[in-house]
Design an enzyme around this catalytic site. Structure first.
Site, PDB file in Angstrom:
ATOM      1  N   GLY A  41       0.932  -1.302  -0.038  1.00 48.55           N
ATOM      2  CA  GLY A  41       0.090   0.055  -0.189  1.00 48.55           C
ATOM      3  C   GLY A  41       0.958   1.372   0.041  1.00 48.55           C
ATOM      4  O   GLY A  41       0.473   2.378   0.111  1.00 48.55           O
ATOM      5  N   PRO A  55       5.697  -4.346  -0.633  1.00 52.34           N
ATOM      6  CA  PRO A  55       5.240  -3.210  -1.400  1.00 52.34           C
ATOM      7  C   PRO A  55       5.251  -3.775  -2.965  1.00 52.34           C
ATOM      8  O   PRO A  55       5.820  -4.638  -3.492  1.00 52.34           O
ATOM      9  CB  PRO A  55       6.617  -2.469  -1.549  1.00 52.34           C
ATOM     10  CG  PRO A  55       7.694  -3.592  -1.246  1.00 52.34           C
ATOM     11  CD  PRO A  55       6.971  -4.475  -0.341  1.00 52.34           C
ATOM     12  N   ARG A  90     -11.284   5.764 -11.289  1.00 56.78           N
ATOM     13  CA  ARG A  90     -10.836   7.019 -10.745  1.00 56.78           C
ATOM     14  C   ARG A  90      -9.275   7.413 -10.742  1.00 56.78           C
ATOM     15  O   ARG A  90      -8.931   8.232 -10.223  1.00 56.78           O
ATOM     16  CB  ARG A  90     -11.279   7.135  -9.318  1.00 56.78           C
ATOM     17  CG  ARG A  90     -12.994   7.286  -9.332  1.00 56.78           C
ATOM     18  CD  ARG A  90     -13.503   7.113  -7.915  1.00 56.78           C
ATOM     19  NE  ARG A  90     -12.923   8.062  -7.175  1.00 56.78           N
ATOM     20  CZ  ARG A  90     -12.810   7.896  -5.600  1.00 56.78           C
ATOM     21  NH1 ARG A  90     -13.188   7.105  -5.243  1.00 56.78           N
ATOM     22  NH2 ARG A  90     -12.400   8.769  -4.999  1.00 56.78           N
ATOM     23  N   CYS A 127     -15.329   0.320 -26.612  1.00 58.60           N
ATOM     24  CA  CYS A 127     -16.974   0.322 -26.914  1.00 58.60           C
ATOM     25  C   CYS A 127     -17.619   1.072 -25.685  1.00 58.60           C
ATOM     26  O   CYS A 127     -18.534   1.337 -25.712  1.00 58.60           O
ATOM     27  CB  CYS A 127     -17.582  -0.653 -27.061  1.00 58.60           C
ATOM     28  SG  CYS A 127     -17.717  -2.087 -25.996  1.00 58.60           S
TER      29      CYS A 127
HETATM   30  N1  PLP Z   1       0.154  -7.533  -0.108  1.00 59.90           N
HETATM   31  C1  PLP Z   1      -1.124  -8.191  -0.186  1.00 59.90           C
HETATM   32  C2  PLP Z   1      -1.310  -9.233   0.526  1.00 59.90           C
HETATM   33  C3  PLP Z   1      -2.034  -7.704  -1.089  1.00 59.90           C
HETATM   34  O1  PLP Z   1      -2.919  -7.920  -1.349  1.00 59.90           O
HETATM   35  C4  PLP Z   1      -1.356  -6.524  -1.907  1.00 59.90           C
HETATM   36  C5  PLP Z   1      -2.079  -5.856  -2.884  1.00 59.90           C
HETATM   37  O2  PLP Z   1      -3.390  -6.210  -3.342  1.00 59.90           O
HETATM   38  C6  PLP Z   1      -0.155  -5.866  -1.806  1.00 59.90           C
HETATM   39  C7  PLP Z   1       0.624  -6.501  -0.634  1.00 59.90           C
HETATM   40  C8  PLP Z   1       0.371  -4.840  -2.600  1.00 59.90           C
HETATM   41  O3  PLP Z   1      -0.123  -3.537  -2.349  1.00 59.90           O
HETATM   42  P1  PLP Z   1       0.482  -2.422  -3.376  1.00 59.90           P
HETATM   43  O4  PLP Z   1       0.649  -2.768  -4.526  1.00 59.90           O
HETATM   44  O5  PLP Z   1      -0.368  -1.223  -2.960  1.00 59.90           O
HETATM   45  O6  PLP Z   1       1.727  -1.966  -2.350  1.00 59.90           O
END
Ligand code: PLP
Length: 473
Positions: free
Chosen positions: A259, A317, A360, A386
């Site tokens: 995240g 990540p 978005r 389309c």
């Molecule tokens: N770890 C888990 C368990 C996930 O489900 C995800 C994304 O869905 C990630 C890591 C990676 O997230 P991000 O790409 O936002 O760092």
């Protein structure tokens, strides 16, 4: 002659005096000429730099070891995984295919984790056979995994995917949905709540085939502020304390998921009416070091306050590593002027940019071949599908013409991996560039690729001659 870099924190992107974009030492126009468009371009230098910066940000702030598991879902290319294998990255794999792909690309199985709900027998068996860790997502998975491990005569490392109570998010809304982050976490399918996690600890420790090493948590992105990670800490630390008090067990490893974002971060960035569209020089996100400060500082404090040992800090990540390493080259076709709008039509679609899943998103777009004329004109950049297929909505773009080359920035994460064959269009090729050299790492999909899974039952086939018109790739 190369002019100064104008993009946020992007030494790999530069613009020549005549306005031509160069990526990691190679001209965008050359790439488009050689490989065609639309074309995903990944800078290997940027990819490696993103990984190192992320690893160092946390390693410098967490007193115990740090384990980085690259989230393969963000870009499933084997070449990217191989590059990150060279860098020493572990991997977060959802399901058998991501795990198999990571192994194919040389990843060390001892640094791979299998995540996901309702894992298949095939995925569990592969994880056991190769020695990857499995983060169990339900109590029934424990028995299934133990049975697979017993049959294989192996011991498997296990983590528990948890669902701590996120009281600290009770009043904090998610930017991605109309829920508080706490409510989102409560209704999402992943993980075990504190009581179930305590049962899981006992059930796993009762099985000699399973070695319980850690806890796992992934909240996902709800806003791109370092607070996101600081606010996870109280719930997570409370859970670790509760498990220690109930079971006597403390985790060797605590993984806090992914995240993390950076720079222009296109996800859910679409501006409201009257707000400006993201530009190449924008930066919406605090530096990763600020995320690492927030998470590491809070977590250390919270664990120490409960007299808990500091575990290995696991991080997963995805987009932080891949998104800014990639861009997509696309050619302008028809430019249509209507009474209300001007449409610049391009050969890439939202389905190929991963934007069809999250309409978005808003990626900055730049003219890549020096064909821009001075004045900017407000337009919609639209693809061929389309559906409305709006890649950029009501934003100024320097005036361009048919054949001009545009670059959609920051498409390295979740674009190719989530692309579809909407309208039977093949997915773009992907090239990896480094220091002026380019390698094709995924070829463009042909007509045959798109229809490779199809069969027409014999009873539906019209007898007779093959059709007279050309059918080919
Ligand atoms: N770890 C888990 C368990 C996930 O489900 C995800 C994304 O869905 C990630 C890591 C990676 O997230 P991000 O790409 O936002 O760092």
């Amino acid at each position: 002659m190369t002019a100064a870099v104008i993009y946020v924190d992007d030494p790999e992107l530069s613009v020549t005096a005549s306005g031509a974009l160069r990526i990691d030492g190679i001209g965008a126009a050359d790439l488009a000429e050689r490989f065609g468009t639309p074309l995903h371009v990944i800078s290997e230098t940027r990819l490696r730099r993103n990984y190192r910066r992320f690893r160092d940000a946390f390693a410098q702030r967490w007193p115990a070891p740090v384990a980085v598991y690259f989230a393969q879902k963000s870009n499933p290319s084997l070449a990217l995984r191989s590059t990150l294998t060279q860098e020493g990255a572990g991997g977060d794999c959802l399901g058998a295919n991501e795990l198999r792909a990571a192994l194919m690309a040389g990843a060390d199985p001892a640094r791979l984790v299998l995540n996901g709900n309702d894992k298949t027998d095939e995925a569990l068996a592969l994880a056991v056979a190769c020695g990857a860790r499995v983060n169990v997502d339900d109590l029934d998975e424990i028995d299934r995994l133990a049975a697979v491990a017993a049959e294989a005569g192996r011991t498997v490392e296990v983590g528990i995917r948890t669902k701590p109570d996120l009281e600290a998010f009770a009043a904090r809304g998610s930017e991605m949905m109309d829920l508080t982050v706490r409510d989102y976490a409560a209704v999402s399918k992943w993980g075990l709540d504190p009581a179930a996690a305590a049962h899981a600890v006992e059930a796993i420790r009762a099985r000699p085939e399973l070695r319980l090493v850690g806890l796992h948590y992934h909240l996902g992105r709800h806003f791109s502020h370092p607070d996101l990670f600081a606010l996870v800490v109280p719930g997570m630390a409370a859970l670790v304390g509760l498990l220690r008090d109930r079971t006597g067990w403390t985790p060797e490893a605590l993984t806090v998921g992914g995240g993390f974002t950076q720079g222009r971060d296109p996800f859910f960035r679409k501006p409201g009416p009257g707000e400006p569209w993201p530009q190449a020089a924008d930066c919406f996100v605090a530096p990763i070091e600020a995320f690492a400060d927030a998470l590491c500082g809070e977590l250390q404090q919270a664990l120490r306050a409960r007299d808990l040992p500091l575990p290995v800090l696991g991080l997963e990540p995805g987009r932080f590593i891949t998104a800014s390493a990639g861009l997509t080259l696309t050619r302008v076709g028809t430019i249509k002027q209507g009474p209300a709008r001007r449409w610049v039509m391009v050969d890439v679609s939202v389905a190929q940019l991963g934007m069809s899943r999250s309409p978005r998103d808003a990626h900055a777009i730049v003219v890549a071949d020096g064909s821009a004329r001075d004045e900017a004109v407000t337009c919609d950049v639209v693809g061929p599908l389309c559906v409305l297929d709006v890649v950029m909505e009501q934003a100024p773009l320097p005036a361009v013409g048919r054949g001009s080359l545009l670059a959609v920035l920051d498409t390295g994460g979740y674009a190719d991996g989530e692309a579809s064959n909407a309208n039977s269009i093949g997915r773009p090729a992907v090239v990896l560039v480094r220091d002026g050299a380019a390698d094709l790492i995924r070829r463009r999909e042909t007509f045959d690729d798109v229809f490779a899974r199809d069969e027409i039952p014999a009873r539906l086939l019209a007898a007779g001659e093959p059709p007279p018109w050309p059918i080919g790739p």
